[in-house]
Design an enzyme around this catalytic site. Structure first.
Site, mmCIF file in Angstrom:
data_model
loop_
_atom_site.group_PDB
_atom_site.id
_atom_site.type_symbol
_atom_site.label_atom_id
_atom_site.label_comp_id
_atom_site.label_asym_id
_atom_site.label_seq_id
_atom_site.Cartn_x
_atom_site.Cartn_y
_atom_site.Cartn_z
ATOM 1 N N GLY A 237 0.810 -1.211 0.000
ATOM 2 C CA GLY A 237 0.000 0.000 0.000
ATOM 3 C C GLY A 237 0.841 1.259 0.000
ATOM 4 O O GLY A 237 2.022 1.229 -0.360
ATOM 5 N N ALA A 238 0.214 2.398 0.410
ATOM 6 C CA ALA A 238 0.839 3.723 0.258
ATOM 7 C C ALA A 238 1.295 3.860 -1.189
ATOM 8 O O ALA A 238 2.454 4.164 -1.487
ATOM 9 C CB ALA A 238 1.985 3.927 1.243
ATOM 10 N N LEU A 239 0.336 3.639 -2.086
ATOM 11 C CA LEU A 239 0.663 3.462 -3.504
ATOM 12 C C LEU A 239 1.142 4.752 -4.145
ATOM 13 O O LEU A 239 0.658 5.842 -3.855
ATOM 14 C CB LEU A 239 -0.573 2.943 -4.247
ATOM 15 C CG LEU A 239 -1.121 1.605 -3.752
ATOM 16 C CD1 LEU A 239 -2.306 1.171 -4.616
ATOM 17 C CD2 LEU A 239 -0.048 0.520 -3.732
ATOM 18 N N HIS A 240 2.125 4.599 -5.034
ATOM 19 C CA HIS A 240 2.655 5.713 -5.836
ATOM 20 C C HIS A 240 2.697 5.250 -7.291
ATOM 21 O O HIS A 240 2.296 4.122 -7.613
ATOM 22 C CB HIS A 240 4.029 6.146 -5.307
ATOM 23 C CG HIS A 240 4.998 5.009 -5.138
ATOM 24 N ND1 HIS A 240 5.428 4.232 -6.192
ATOM 25 C CD2 HIS A 240 5.614 4.495 -4.041
ATOM 26 C CE1 HIS A 240 6.276 3.313 -5.753
ATOM 27 N NE2 HIS A 240 6.401 3.443 -4.438
ATOM 28 N N GLY B 217 5.006 4.183 -9.101
ATOM 29 C CA GLY B 217 5.751 2.938 -9.337
ATOM 30 C C GLY B 217 4.822 1.739 -9.216
ATOM 31 O O GLY B 217 4.778 0.874 -10.098
ATOM 32 N N HIS B 218 4.049 1.711 -8.135
ATOM 33 C CA HIS B 218 3.074 0.620 -7.978
ATOM 34 C C HIS B 218 2.070 0.626 -9.136
ATOM 35 O O HIS B 218 1.728 -0.425 -9.675
ATOM 36 C CB HIS B 218 2.288 0.786 -6.671
ATOM 37 C CG HIS B 218 3.113 0.746 -5.424
ATOM 38 N ND1 HIS B 218 3.222 1.831 -4.579
ATOM 39 C CD2 HIS B 218 3.871 -0.232 -4.873
ATOM 40 C CE1 HIS B 218 3.993 1.508 -3.552
ATOM 41 N NE2 HIS B 218 4.410 0.268 -3.709
ATOM 42 N N GLN C 152 11.491 -3.828 -10.477
ATOM 43 C CA GLN C 152 12.952 -3.971 -10.469
ATOM 44 C C GLN C 152 13.579 -3.154 -9.339
ATOM 45 O O GLN C 152 14.699 -3.422 -8.911
ATOM 46 C CB GLN C 152 13.502 -3.506 -11.827
ATOM 47 C CG GLN C 152 14.988 -3.665 -12.014
ATOM 48 C CD GLN C 152 15.418 -5.117 -11.902
ATOM 49 O OE1 GLN C 152 15.014 -5.953 -12.696
ATOM 50 N NE2 GLN C 152 16.225 -5.421 -10.897
ATOM 51 N N LYS C 153 12.846 -2.158 -8.842
ATOM 52 C CA LYS C 153 13.310 -1.328 -7.721
ATOM 53 C C LYS C 153 13.864 -2.181 -6.580
ATOM 54 O O LYS C 153 14.849 -1.808 -5.950
ATOM 55 C CB LYS C 153 12.123 -0.482 -7.234
ATOM 56 C CG LYS C 153 12.194 0.034 -5.829
ATOM 57 C CD LYS C 153 13.031 1.257 -5.747
ATOM 58 C CE LYS C 153 13.008 1.971 -4.419
ATOM 59 N NZ LYS C 153 12.728 1.216 -3.238
ATOM 60 N N VAL D 2 10.275 3.084 -11.516
ATOM 61 C CA VAL D 2 9.738 4.406 -11.844
ATOM 62 C C VAL D 2 10.408 5.438 -10.937
ATOM 63 O O VAL D 2 10.514 5.228 -9.717
ATOM 64 C CB VAL D 2 8.206 4.441 -11.677
ATOM 65 C CG1 VAL D 2 7.657 5.838 -11.906
ATOM 66 C CG2 VAL D 2 7.556 3.437 -12.627
#
Ligand code: AMP
Length: 281
Positions: free
Chosen positions: A32-35, A37-38, A149-150, A177
């Protein structure tokens, strides 16, 4: 809005429904705490499968004593809004729903690679990650799961787990991202002050410096990356090194071909990680 599933029974009903319609399932596990990248992973899952499932679960098993489990951001309403039009369902179980018997009797362990780098800094972390991912894979019954890949070492270990245990979910890896300034997006970036955010750019700058020095060989590339940290002593370097993509072992000094620069550093109390490709010759 995506359907909100909070129990395993809800999730089973949803997966049964997709299966009954012959729809493939694309799965994105998150805390969660989505940005953005997610969200890029969720978009990728949508391209690869008919129905898209996102899990949001802050997994206590992967946090060590003294880590940020208690203060990890939990923003379910905003996450659901961000997933509107991107995901069909969100599985957001409670800790009790996932681990009703309390401490697990059975776990997945990561092996040697899981004790290096992030695993050395965070003992037991990857066992916790692999255990919850294996459990989520069993629950989601997905055809494909997308990871970022992060978290390079995490992806390496999940790909190994899927091969080692013959888990019938295909793993897709999506690129990291970044913000316009180069900082890899992370839920933990919200802990950073403006000044710390500038300091956090040291990680991506070091990776770029290593990539630029890659033509001079592995030692020069590592030295170039570490020199960026030497110039920024308030950022506490954990590790900066180059690993071979197929083994995650540190590369030998004379290595050529593709390598991955991996880095962890602490800015204030916030621990950040990043990685990037370095071509050695
Ligand atoms: P987390 O919620 O941090 O556990 O991450 C959930 C998934 O999102 C993992 O597969 C991460 O690798 C991925 N992820 C996190 N940050 C990024 C990013 N900046 N770019 C791409 N994927 C990311």
């Amino acid at each position: 809005m995506p359907a909100l599933l909070t129990t395993i029974a809800d999730l089973h009903a949803w997966t049964d429904e997709q299966r009954s319609r012959d729809e493939t399932i694309g799965f994105v596990p998150t805390m969660g705490a989505l940005h953005d990248g997610h969200l890029s992973l969720v978009r990728r899952a949508g391209e690869l499968a008919d129905a898209t499932l996102v899990s949001i679960f802050v997994n206590p098993l992967q946090f060590g004593a003294g880590e940020d489990l208690g203060k990890y951001p939990r923003t379910l309403d905003a996450d659901l809004a961000a997933l509107d039009g991107l995901a069909d369902a969100v599985f957001a179980p409670s800790v009790d729903e996932m681990y009703p018997d309390g401490p697990l009797e059975t776990r997945v362990t990561a092996g040697e690679v899981g004790t290096w780098f992030e695993g050395a800094a965070r003992p037991g972390h990857f066992d916790g990650v692999l255990t919850v991912v294996a459990k989520l894979f069993n629950l989601a019954q997905a055809d494909v799961a997308v990871f970022g890949q992060k978290d390079a070492q995490q992806v390496f270990l999940i790909e190994r787990m899927v091969r080692d245990l013959s888990i019938p979910t295909r793993i897709e890896v999506a690129p990291t991202v970044r913000g316009a300034d180069g900082l890899a997006l992370s839920s933990r970036n919200r802990y950073l002050s403006d000044e710390q955010r500038d300091l956090a750019l040291t990680l991506s700058r070091a990776i770029r410096a290593a990539a630029e020095a890659g033509s001079q060989g592995a030692e020069a590339a590592v030295a170039a990356g570490r020199a960026v940290f030497d110039a920024e002593p308030t950022v506490e370097l954990g590790y900066f090194t180059l690993v071979a993509p197929n083994t995650f072992r540190e590369v030998a000094p004379g290595a050529t071909g593709p390598a991955r620069a991996i880095v962890a550093a602490r800015v204030g109390t916030t621990r950040l990680i990043d990685n990037g490709l370095v071509t050695l010759n």
